[in-house]
Scaffold this motif. Structure first.
Motif, PDB file in Angstrom:
ATOM      1  N   MET A  78       1.462  -3.806   3.952  1.00  0.00           N
ATOM      2  CA  MET A  78       1.049  -3.485   2.615  1.00  0.00           C
ATOM      3  C   MET A  78      -0.537  -2.921   2.806  1.00  0.00           C
ATOM      4  O   MET A  78      -1.096  -3.573   3.601  1.00  0.00           O
TER       5      MET A  78
ATOM      6  N   GLN B  16      -3.921  -4.833  -5.060  1.00  0.00           N
ATOM      7  CA  GLN B  16      -3.014  -5.742  -4.302  1.00  0.00           C
ATOM      8  C   GLN B  16      -4.149  -6.641  -3.370  1.00  0.00           C
ATOM      9  O   GLN B  16      -3.630  -7.910  -3.519  1.00  0.00           O
TER      10      GLN B  16
ATOM     11  N   PHE C  30      -3.637  -3.463   1.715  1.00  0.00           N
ATOM     12  CA  PHE C  30      -4.702  -4.456   1.153  1.00  0.00           C
ATOM     13  C   PHE C  30      -5.904  -4.720   1.921  1.00  0.00           C
ATOM     14  O   PHE C  30      -5.856  -4.577   3.051  1.00  0.00           O
TER      15      PHE C  30
ATOM     16  N   ARG D  30      -4.403  -9.301  -6.334  1.00  0.00           N
ATOM     17  CA  ARG D  30      -3.315  -9.947  -6.587  1.00  0.00           C
ATOM     18  C   ARG D  30      -3.360 -11.132  -5.432  1.00  0.00           C
ATOM     19  O   ARG D  30      -2.866 -12.310  -5.867  1.00  0.00           O
TER      20      ARG D  30
END
Ligand code: ZN
Length: 578
Positions: free
Chosen positions: A486, A456, A488, A459
């Motif tokens: 999220m 993640q 990350f 990304r």
């Protein structure tokens, strides 16, 4: 009854139908209706009073319209009561835990007799859940973690929800002739993103009249305590409200005391003690000679007097979190916090070209009405098919319309933008040659929130490093009380954004507030600039800007940190660098 409460009842009906195993179309109808009602800007109770046909709302059929009318007129719903005879209401909460859902809630109830979260926790802790067919140790673990997270967030209202209840209550109380002063203290005043109880402080000529006016407020569900100067009620929404009626000479001290935070007040009291003073909710007192004797009240009427008594300037409530504000006040270095009047434009909004509800021209008129110099039209890219996201060909068509609208409206500058999806591999969802023709490129994650941490992070870094990118929108992807951030490495992403001169968004939508205050403080330390955007999907949403500004103030941001407080020329320079 407000739209949010109606929406919750409809959600409950959907959840019970699902547990019961009812027709999926019927379940979906209630779920959709709940969403429509929650986001509808006009209070449904007013529509019903004015005899507007509720079936004119999208997704509201005759049956649900009748339900809503009944709910508003009788305060209860026959459909829900019938369902509750076959399925315990407490199962609804279970379905909202991660890893549970309707089918599993049903199974837990059928096979283990579990009806409540407490019972589920007990069974999971004893290993009984893992032993059930279709569950296993992994999902038992997930359920336990979910319960823990749930306990952390229950009892706290999103700030915008609290506003929906507090603002009319304040108007009601201020209209009482006996009320002379009235303010909200507590975390509500500090504009924390979620609030527990509401603390009201008042000065009144006739306290008894105010107590009666408060306890007879139509939205009061129960009166927990009704003293002469302190009253506690619970509103129908479940929000607890305390009202204290004070003496004028203590009002400022009480406002300071009950506004908190605890940590801020502890530090302030220490400072006072070192100067031979003591601060309480009644005032600032200089200790009497030789001790024992009653001290002298030196301040208390106004909040600013309390700070002045210990040698400090008044400190804005949003800063009172013991994040260095007392030290900054002492050094004369309190920030010139941004305010709503500093905002000159809005750099994230959607139109009917993707999932917005109004046209580019209507959004423009909304921005003009707010006195903006500029705004960016940022519809979704094609990966978000459900929003009707745009591909290159459609985007070019949109630019034609933007040009026409701009021609008709020279009074405000429209920036060509897009909210471009960051695909799972970090690629952007629009061709480079199209990106190059946009005035402002926002990138954001709308899918695969569950990628492994390292993946993640990579990304998002990949997207931030793309030379065309200006803004990383709603960076953590959280939805307050609904979806966690999220997983990350935010620190690494912020550092990368600083290096590539990418601006981070403070998404002002009250469900998001993303980045949140503590992250923004870090962003500012790293030298990043911030944009406060509403992510409006209709003209009314443009007013959500205030929720962003409040959080920006909590993060110590000044107009010089926020690019949509810049004049157009400086903004364009900022967007074209790199
Ligand atoms: Zn978005």
């Amino acid at each position: 009854m407000e739209n949010l409460e109606i929406s919750r009842v409809l959600e409950d009906v959907a959840a019970l139908l699902e547990i019961q195993g009812a027709n999926p179309f019927r379940i979906r109808a209630y779920q959709n209706a709940a969403r429509v009602v929650e986001s509808h800007s006009t209070p449904l109770k007013r529509m019903v009073q004015e005899e507007t046909d509720l079936t004119e709302l999208p997704g509201i059929g005759k049956g649900i319209a009748a339900d809503i009318t009944q709910l508003l007129s009788e305060g209860k719903l026959g459909t829900l009561e019938e369902l509750a005879e076959t399925v315990p209401l407490s199962l609804i909460e279970l379905t909202r835990l991660p890893g549970v859902g309707a089918k599993r809630a049903r199974k837990l109830w059928d096979e283990l007799g579990i009806e409540t979260i407490d019972q589920l926790e007990e069974a999971a802790a004893a290993g009984d859940v893992a032993a059930l067919a279709g569950f296993g140790a992994k999902s038992q673990e997930k359920i336990l973690r979910g319960i823990e997270a749930h306990r952390r967030r229950i009892g706290r209202f999103k700030l915008s929800d609290a506003d929906q209840y507090v603002e009319p209550l304040l108007a009601h109380l201020r209209a009482l002739p006996a009320v002379q002063r009235l303010e909200v203290a507590g975390s509500y005043r500090r504009r924390r993103e979620t609030v527990g109880d509401i603390d009201l402080l008042a000065i009144a000529t006739e306290p008894q009249e105010v107590v009666e006016g408060f306890t007879s407020y139509p939205d009061v569900k129960s009166v927990e305590l009704a003293g002469d100067t302190k009253v506690t009620v619970v509103l129908r929404s479940g929000l607890q409200v305390d009202l204290r009626i004070l003496l004028p000479e203590s009002y400022g001290a009480a406002l300071q005391y009950f506004s908190g935070s605890k940590e801020h007040n502890v530090k302030l009291r220490k400072r006072a003690v070192a100067q031979g003073l003591s601060i309480s909710e009644y005032g600032v007192i200089r200790a009497g000679e030789g001790g024992g004797e009653r001290g002298e009240l030196v301040a208390g009427r106004e909040e600013a007097d309390v700070y002045e008594a210990v040698g400090l300037p008044w400190i804005a409530p949003e800063l009172r979190e013991d994040r260095g504000e007392i030290e900054a006040a002492l050094a004369g270095e309190l920030p010139q916090l941004i305010s709503l009047e500093d905002i000159r434009g809005d750099l994230q909004m959607h139109s009917t070209w993707s999932d917005g509800k109004q046209s580019i021209e209507e959004m423009l008129e909304g921005c003009v009405a707010r006195g903006y110099e500029y705004f960016a039209m940022t519809d979704h890219s094609k990966a978000l098919a459900m929003t009707g996201g745009l591909d290159a060909a459609k985007l070019r068509k949109q630019w034609e319309e933007i040009a026409e609208v701009q021609e008709r409206h020279p009074e405000i500058r429209i920036l060509r933008g897009m909210e471009v999806d960051i695909l799972a591999d970090g690629e952007l969802d629009l061709e480079d040659e199209m990106l190059a023709e946009l005035d402002v490129v926002l990138v954001s994650v709308h899918s695969r929130f569950d990628l492994p941490h390292a993946q993640q992070t990579e990304r998002i870094l990949e997207a931030v490093r793309h030379p065309a990118v200006n803004i990383l929108a709603h960076p953590t992807g959280r939805l307050i009380n609904r979806r966690d951030e999220m997983s990350f490495d935010l620190e690494e992403v912020l550092r990368c954004a600083a290096e590539h001169e990418v601006v981070v968004e403070l998404n002002a939508h009250p469900d998001r507030l993303d980045l949140r205050d503590s992250h923004l403080i870090r962003a500012r330390e790293l030298g990043l600039e911030v944009v406060i955007s509403t992510d409006a999907h209709r003209v009314d949403d443009l007013a959500l800007m205030r929720y962003g500004v409040e959080q920006a103030r909590r993060a110590w941001l000044t107009p010089n940190d926020v690019i949509n407080a810049y004049p157009l020329k400086r903004l364009l320079e900022t967007l074209s660098r790199g």
